[in-house]
Design a protein around this motif. Structure first.
Motif, PDB file in Angstrom:
ATOM      1  N   LEU A   1       0.656  -1.103  -0.050  1.00  0.00           N
ATOM      2  CA  LEU A   1       0.119  -0.076   0.129  1.00  0.00           C
ATOM      3  C   LEU A   1       0.841   1.632  -0.063  1.00  0.00           C
ATOM      4  O   LEU A   1       0.716   2.134  -0.426  1.00  0.00           O
ATOM      5  CB  LEU A   1      -0.792   0.207   1.343  1.00  0.00           C
ATOM      6  N   SER A   2       2.144   1.686   1.155  1.00  0.00           N
ATOM      7  CA  SER A   2       2.921   2.767   1.525  1.00  0.00           C
ATOM      8  C   SER A   2       3.323   2.523  -0.400  1.00  0.00           C
ATOM      9  O   SER A   2       3.870   3.890  -0.978  1.00  0.00           O
ATOM     10  CB  SER A   2       3.724   2.180   2.146  1.00  0.00           C
ATOM     11  N   MET A   3       4.107   1.736  -0.801  1.00  0.00           N
ATOM     12  CA  MET A   3       4.343   1.833  -2.804  1.00  0.00           C
ATOM     13  C   MET A   3       3.699   1.928  -3.329  1.00  0.00           C
ATOM     14  O   MET A   3       4.352   3.085  -4.260  1.00  0.00           O
ATOM     15  CB  MET A   3       4.512  -0.054  -2.733  1.00  0.00           C
ATOM     16  N   GLN A   4       2.453   2.290  -3.201  1.00  0.00           N
ATOM     17  CA  GLN A   4       0.978   2.577  -4.251  1.00  0.00           C
ATOM     18  C   GLN A   4       0.966   4.442  -4.193  1.00  0.00           C
ATOM     19  O   GLN A   4       0.304   4.991  -4.949  1.00  0.00           O
ATOM     20  CB  GLN A   4       0.195   2.070  -3.880  1.00  0.00           C
ATOM     21  N   LEU A   5       1.768   4.201  -2.799  1.00  0.00           N
ATOM     22  CA  LEU A   5       0.965   6.247  -2.114  1.00  0.00           C
ATOM     23  C   LEU A   5       1.495   6.951  -3.164  1.00  0.00           C
ATOM     24  O   LEU A   5       0.800   8.039  -4.094  1.00  0.00           O
ATOM     25  CB  LEU A   5       1.898   6.143  -1.193  1.00  0.00           C
ATOM     26  N   PRO A   6       2.754   7.116  -4.096  1.00  0.00           N
ATOM     27  CA  PRO A   6       3.405   8.189  -4.741  1.00  0.00           C
ATOM     28  C   PRO A   6       2.233   8.119  -5.867  1.00  0.00           C
ATOM     29  O   PRO A   6       1.585   9.526  -6.400  1.00  0.00           O
ATOM     30  CB  PRO A   6       4.755   7.817  -4.987  1.00  0.00           C
ATOM     31  N   PHE A   7       1.847   6.967  -6.395  1.00  0.00           N
ATOM     32  CA  PHE A   7       0.901   7.186  -7.511  1.00  0.00           C
ATOM     33  C   PHE A   7      -0.645   8.213  -7.405  1.00  0.00           C
ATOM     34  O   PHE A   7      -1.498   8.313  -8.331  1.00  0.00           O
ATOM     35  CB  PHE A   7       0.441   6.211  -8.203  1.00  0.00           C
TER      36      PHE A   7
ATOM     37  N   ALA B   1      10.465   9.373  -0.507  1.00  0.00           N
ATOM     38  CA  ALA B   1      12.098   8.786  -0.093  1.00  0.00           C
ATOM     39  C   ALA B   1      11.953   8.005   0.501  1.00  0.00           C
ATOM     40  O   ALA B   1      13.184   6.792   0.885  1.00  0.00           O
ATOM     41  CB  ALA B   1      12.600  10.251   1.082  1.00  0.00           C
ATOM     42  N   LEU B   2      11.311   7.632   1.382  1.00  0.00           N
ATOM     43  CA  LEU B   2      10.910   6.453   2.632  1.00  0.00           C
ATOM     44  C   LEU B   2      10.774   5.073   1.844  1.00  0.00           C
ATOM     45  O   LEU B   2      11.113   4.407   1.981  1.00  0.00           O
ATOM     46  CB  LEU B   2       9.939   6.591   3.745  1.00  0.00           C
ATOM     47  N   ASN B   3       9.497   5.592   0.378  1.00  0.00           N
ATOM     48  CA  ASN B   3      10.123   4.181  -0.672  1.00  0.00           C
ATOM     49  C   ASN B   3      10.759   3.873  -0.496  1.00  0.00           C
ATOM     50  O   ASN B   3      11.144   2.813  -0.760  1.00  0.00           O
ATOM     51  CB  ASN B   3       8.649   4.211  -0.891  1.00  0.00           C
ATOM     52  N   LEU B   4      11.436   4.768  -1.605  1.00  0.00           N
ATOM     53  CA  LEU B   4      12.921   4.398  -1.296  1.00  0.00           C
ATOM     54  C   LEU B   4      14.481   3.567  -0.550  1.00  0.00           C
ATOM     55  O   LEU B   4      15.182   2.973  -1.693  1.00  0.00           O
ATOM     56  CB  LEU B   4      13.154   5.945  -2.361  1.00  0.00           C
TER      57      LEU B   4
ATOM     58  N   ASP C   1      17.195  -0.893   1.304  1.00  0.00           N
ATOM     59  CA  ASP C   1      17.390  -1.737   1.777  1.00  0.00           C
ATOM     60  C   ASP C   1      16.812  -3.405   1.734  1.00  0.00           C
ATOM     61  O   ASP C   1      17.604  -4.287   1.671  1.00  0.00           O
ATOM     62  CB  ASP C   1      16.759  -1.883   3.357  1.00  0.00           C
ATOM     63  N   THR C   2      15.725  -3.413   0.981  1.00  0.00           N
ATOM     64  CA  THR C   2      15.377  -4.859   0.271  1.00  0.00           C
ATOM     65  C   THR C   2      16.341  -4.976  -0.377  1.00  0.00           C
ATOM     66  O   THR C   2      16.363  -6.493  -0.612  1.00  0.00           O
ATOM     67  CB  THR C   2      13.579  -4.593  -0.132  1.00  0.00           C
ATOM     68  N   LEU C   3      16.997  -4.731  -1.582  1.00  0.00           N
ATOM     69  CA  LEU C   3      17.460  -4.788  -2.538  1.00  0.00           C
ATOM     70  C   LEU C   3      18.584  -5.096  -1.707  1.00  0.00           C
ATOM     71  O   LEU C   3      19.217  -6.836  -2.396  1.00  0.00           O
ATOM     72  CB  LEU C   3      17.846  -4.227  -3.823  1.00  0.00           C
TER      73      LEU C   3
END
Length: 445
Positions: A389-395, A432-435, A440-442
């Motif tokens: 959900l958070s990753m979709q927020l910018p869109f 910025a938080l999503n990036l 960190d995940t990658l």
């Protein structure tokens, strides 16, 4: 840059109002006291607040409280303040333009971009529905002993509840939502009183800590909290349902409607702040305080609450609130799905069909994960859904801020310069938080 010719053409053709016959269907007072007029506008804010305390929030708040104590309360406060600003902008867009966010995106962007935004929003709705399925299924298991997979399948029947409420009018829908919100509020009010957390530690938790950003585990849960609180599809929802009020479609009428709509949503989101903070405070006081930092699952919390507090009713209150939360979230997810599909595609399908499609897409992964990994896998899936959900927020956030900053589109209700700066700052923080999370995940952090 907006395509002026497309915008003029769209305005001239006057597409059907958002939510069709429900648009302008709720009467409001033209005169009387300020409080009486406000009562006519109360409702949409509570409907969007549902999304800020759905089962997905429970997973992230419990994990955050048990692992990191009261530290992530500052994230809940920050995300709630973001939500208040963004929901005020969504209401402003709907009231000023007579368009919901999905309709505005369709009119502003090219067809490929519009389709990409639609797919991103659908992914967010499915992620939200996934949390509702898991949360409701867990509540059914805890209260009635129904197996998790069967409980997930039973959640498909909630389509009939939504259809029944819609047939009784929008006010009936709002009354149902507010009643269940009251149940959740009371349950957690009692639980906080039973947990008796240290006030000084709670207040200290609302002060931001740099350790949240530097600790990948804390950051993961923090972004999950933001995703669970500032929900992208809620922006589409609010921009539409504020238009259900029959305020005069004049500049004066719109200005008054905006004031009442923002008041409504702000009050409702403060209630959501209490519930989210209460879940985390309860987890911090009961689990973290007892050294049970491994508690991340809703079922673990249910099983440990009564023994650790020494009061049998604590776990039951927890499960009742969870069931109310899952049922309530059903209403908003259904409406958001309808608004998004009609706004982006101008495609109308029956509500029951739309609901069964999205609920089916959410049930399948729950059944598969439960079969492969057991019930522990659903807990990880629940937290992951909130990060999605958070990753979709910018869109959703970036188009919204662009639209409300455009004088040609908004007219006299265009956002003032200071609010524009605040809105873009919120969008920047979210990106910025999503990036950082993605990096960190990658990197395997």
């Amino acid at each position: 840059m907006p395509d002026d010719r497309a915008w003029r053409f769209s305005r001239e053709t006057q597409p059907e109002p958002s939510l069709g016959s429900l648009n302008g269907s709720v009467p409001v007072r033209a005169g009387g006291s300020w409080v009486r007029r406000l009562l006519g506008f109360l409702g949409p804010g509570y409907m969007i607040s549902v999304g800020y305390m759905d089962p997905g929030n429970w997973a992230t708040d419990i994990a955050g409280g048990s692992q990191f104590g009261y530290t992530l309360l500052s994230v809940i406060l920050l995300s709630n303040l973001m939500a208040i600003v963004l929901q005020a902008l969504a209401a402003r867009l709907g009231i000023a333009t007579g368009r919901d966010l999905a309709q505005a995106c369709r009119e502003h962007y090219s067809r490929p971009v519009g389709l990409m935004l639609w797919l991103a929003c659908e992914a967010a709705i499915i992620a939200c529905d996934l949390a509702e399925v898991i949360g409701t299924a867990i509540a059914l298991k805890l209260l009635f002993g129904i197996p998790l997979v069967l409980g997930a399948l039973i959640t498909a029947l909630d389509v009939f509840l939504v259809l029944l409420l819609l047939r009784r009018g929008f006010r009936a829908l709002e009354a149902f939502v507010i009643a269940l919100l009251a149940v959740i509020f009371v349950c957690f009010g009692i639980q906080i009183a039973l947990a008796a957390p240290p006030i000084q530690a709670v207040l200290a938790g609302f002060v931001p800590s740099a350790g949240i950003v530097t600790n990948p585990a804390a950051l993961y849960i923090a972004i999950g909290i933001i995703g669970a609180t500032v929900m992208p599809h809620n922006l589409y929802l609010h921009s539409s349902i504020v238009q259900t009020r029959a305020y005069p479609r004049t500049e004066t009428g719109r200005r008054e409607a905006l004031r009442f709509a923002v008041t409504d949503s702000t009050i409702a989101l403060m209630l959501a702040l209490f519930v989210n903070a209460a879940i985390l405070i309860m987890a911090a006081a009961v689990f973290h305080g007892a050294g049970r930092t491994e508690v991340q699952e809703i079922e673990q919390a249910y099983e440990l609450l009564s023994p650790l507090l020494g009061i049998g009713i604590a776990s039951t209150l927890f499960a009742v609130a969870l069931l109310a939360s899952g049922l309530n979230s059903t209403v908003t997810a259904t409406l958001a799905g309808q608004i998004v599909m009609e706004g982006f595609l101008r495609l109308r399908i029956p509500n029951w069909a739309r609901r069964l499609i999205t609920r089916g897409l959410a049930i399948v992964p729950v059944v598969i994960v439960t079969a492969l990994y057991g019930e522990q896998g659903t807990a990880r899936l629940l937290v992951l859904s909130q990060v999605v959900l958070s990753m979709q927020l910018p869109f959703a956030v970036i188009p919204l801020v662009r639209f409300v900053s455009d004088p040609a589109r908004m007219g006299a209700l265009v956002v003032p310069a200071w609010l524009k700066v605040v809105a873009w700052a919120i969008a920047g923080v979210i990106v910025a938080l999503n990036l950082k999370l993605l990096f960190d995940t990658l990197a395997g952090g």
